[in-house]
Enzyme design. Structure first.
Site: not given
Ligand code: CMX
Length: 436
Positions: A272, A319, A328
């Site tokens: 987050h 996301h 943003r």
């Molecule tokens: N890099 C690598 N893998 C990623 C990824 C990324 N940026 N985003 C998603 N994935 C992976 C997930 O870890 C998940 O893997 P598993 O199936 O092996 O568990 C898969 O792709 C499916 O995930 P998703 O449904 O697309 O994404 P989620 O809703 O579960 O998670 C988020 C969303 C933001 C946590 C994820 O995209 C992420 O970890 N991003 C990087 C961290 C980040 O930038 N967070 C900030 C978000 C904005 C905020 O709140 O400030």
């Protein structure tokens, strides 16, 4: 009673009546079917919260009370012609549902300046009792909890009040709490990164301008960046971790300090709000490992693949709701193009943007390969001179107070009860799926 409270009564009480009517008279209406997949993967898409401050569209991004960010950059009052909108103004919009006049925004600014004067000394004692190298989010959240000794909600509750009036001391507590966060954040920043040499607030400045000033940044561009930063991070609907945690804890009638503190514990997670710091770790490590100031697109491609191969995420990308580039991200990119076109950090951000989505998209499982707000915010702050990136999540937290605490006031206006979803054991889910 001030005119903001009168406005809250005018718009809030009729809306609260509708909510009560919906819950009581239409309680049997089925709004949605929920799948096992949704329950077991973070309840994505399950409509289970009532939030009116902002709405997140997967394709378009966030709208605050119906207005997109570019629209708000046009419409909200500013400190000066051609500058960025005031966070005071978006707070008013989220709170009342109406665009503020210049004098509404000014009134809130003055209120916050006034209320920020009386931070009790024990709050600073609590911060000072922590080691200087304790993460700034630990210091920030400890200060928030320490301030709860001042809770007007708690005091009013103890006197025995009518539940219809809960919103009033909540509003008072929220105004106190928001007013004080820039002072607390700047105090922690100067303590950790500038030998504890503190800078007094400037009463002629607005809430965000003062934050930049107290952190030690007095040029108009950085003050405007802080205003923009505070506006864009302020709210993202009700289901994100910081908003949901604030709401959940608030539903137990915990005071605004306890509730916001819960939200900030969630914001401190790397998936987050802490992602803004993680992005800087990732970029800086990449630069160090490759040994150049601005890695080429080919080098970034290779490095991205290596990061993914280690089972790590690319911070700043993806996301839970969005399915396109986060607006943003775009407004920050526009700010950078206007004010810092030659920043090497911005060149790195652009190079990453050019190559990472395609790689993430090619994996197949990632639902959104596009950048979110955190992909750029740290590079922007760094380019403006605020290079100590351990403070970035605190700045996100100061901004997030505007949205989640407005939501809390509305929760109390609506009279929402304690939140209590049902949980089940694994046997229940196996049985539903027909697995023996
Ligand atoms: N890099 C690598 N893998 C990623 C990824 C990324 N940026 N985003 C998603 N994935 C992976 C997930 O870890 C998940 O893997 P598993 O199936 O092996 O568990 C898969 O792709 C499916 O995930 P998703 O449904 O697309 O994404 P989620 O809703 O579960 O998670 C988020 C969303 C933001 C946590 C994820 O995209 C992420 O970890 N991003 C990087 C961290 C980040 O930038 N967070 C900030 C978000 C904005 C905020 O709140 O400030």
């Amino acid at each position: 009673m001030d005119h903001i409270k009168r406005k809250i009564i005018e718009v809030g009480l009729p809306t609260a009546k509708i909510v009560r009517k919906l819950a009581k008279k239409h309680g049997d209406v089925v709004t949605q079917e929920v799948t096992m997949g949704q329950v077991l993967t973070g309840m994505k898409g399950v409509v289970s919260l009532l939030t009116c401050t902002s709405k997140l569209d997967p394709e378009e991004g966030i709208r605050f009370r119906g207005y997109s960010l570019p629209e708000l950059q046009e419409l909200l009052p500013k400190m000066h012609e051609g500058g960025e909108p005031l966070p005071e103004a978006i707070f008013y919009l989220m709170l009342t549902g109406e665009l503020p006049s210049e004098s509404d925004a000014k009134y809130i600014s003055e209120q916050w300046a006034l209320r920020a004067r009386d931070i009790p000394s024990h709050v600073f004692d609590v911060i000072n009792a922590l080691p200087k190298d304790a993460h700034p989010m630990i210091q920030f959240n400890s200060a928030i909890l320490a301030m709860s000794t001042e809770s007007k909600f708690r005091k009013a509750y103890l006197t025995g009040m009518n539940k219809k009036d809960y919103w009033d001391p909540t509003y008072e507590g929220v105004m106190d709490l928001i007013s004080r966060l820039p002072r607390i954040a700047a105090y922690i920043y100067r303590r950790v990164f500038h030998d504890g040499k503190q800078i007094e607030p400037d009463s002629s400045l607005d809430w965000a301008g003062n934050l930049a000033h107290m952190m030690g940044y007095d040029d108009e561009m950085t003050k405007d960046l802080m205003r923009l930063y505070m506006v864009i991070h302020s709210d993202h609907e009700g289901g994100n971790v910081s908003a949901h945690a604030t709401h959940l804890v608030g539903s137990a009638l915990s005071n605004p300090y306890y509730s916001f503190s819960a939200g900030m514990n969630g914001l401190a997670g790397p998936l987050h709000g802490m992602a803004n710091q993680e992005v800087m770790h990732w970029i800086n490590k990449m630069k160090r490992d490759i040994g150049v100031e601005v890695p080429s697109k080919e080098q970034i491609k290779e490095y991205t693949k290596q990061t993914l191969a280690k089972g790590q995420v690319i911070p700043g990308y993806g996301h839970a709701v969005l399915r396109k580039t986060d607006p943003r991200f775009t407004v920050q990119l526009d700010f950078a193009k206007k004010h810092m076109p030659d920043s090497p950090y911005m060149e790195v951000v652009s190079n990453i943007y050019d190559v990472v989505p395609e790689i993430l998209g090619s994996i197949g499982k990632i639902k959104n390969p596009w950048p979110n707000v955190d992909a750029i915010s740290g590079s922007l702050l760094t380019s403006a001179g605020i290079k100590d990136f351990n403070i970035y999540t605190v700045l996100f937290g100061v901004s997030r107070s505007l949205g989640v605490l407005t939501q809390l006031i509305w929760d109390r206006l609506y009279g929402l009860p304690i939140e209590r979803p049902k949980s089940q054991s694994l046997d229940y889910f196996k049985e539903k799926a027909g697995i023996k």
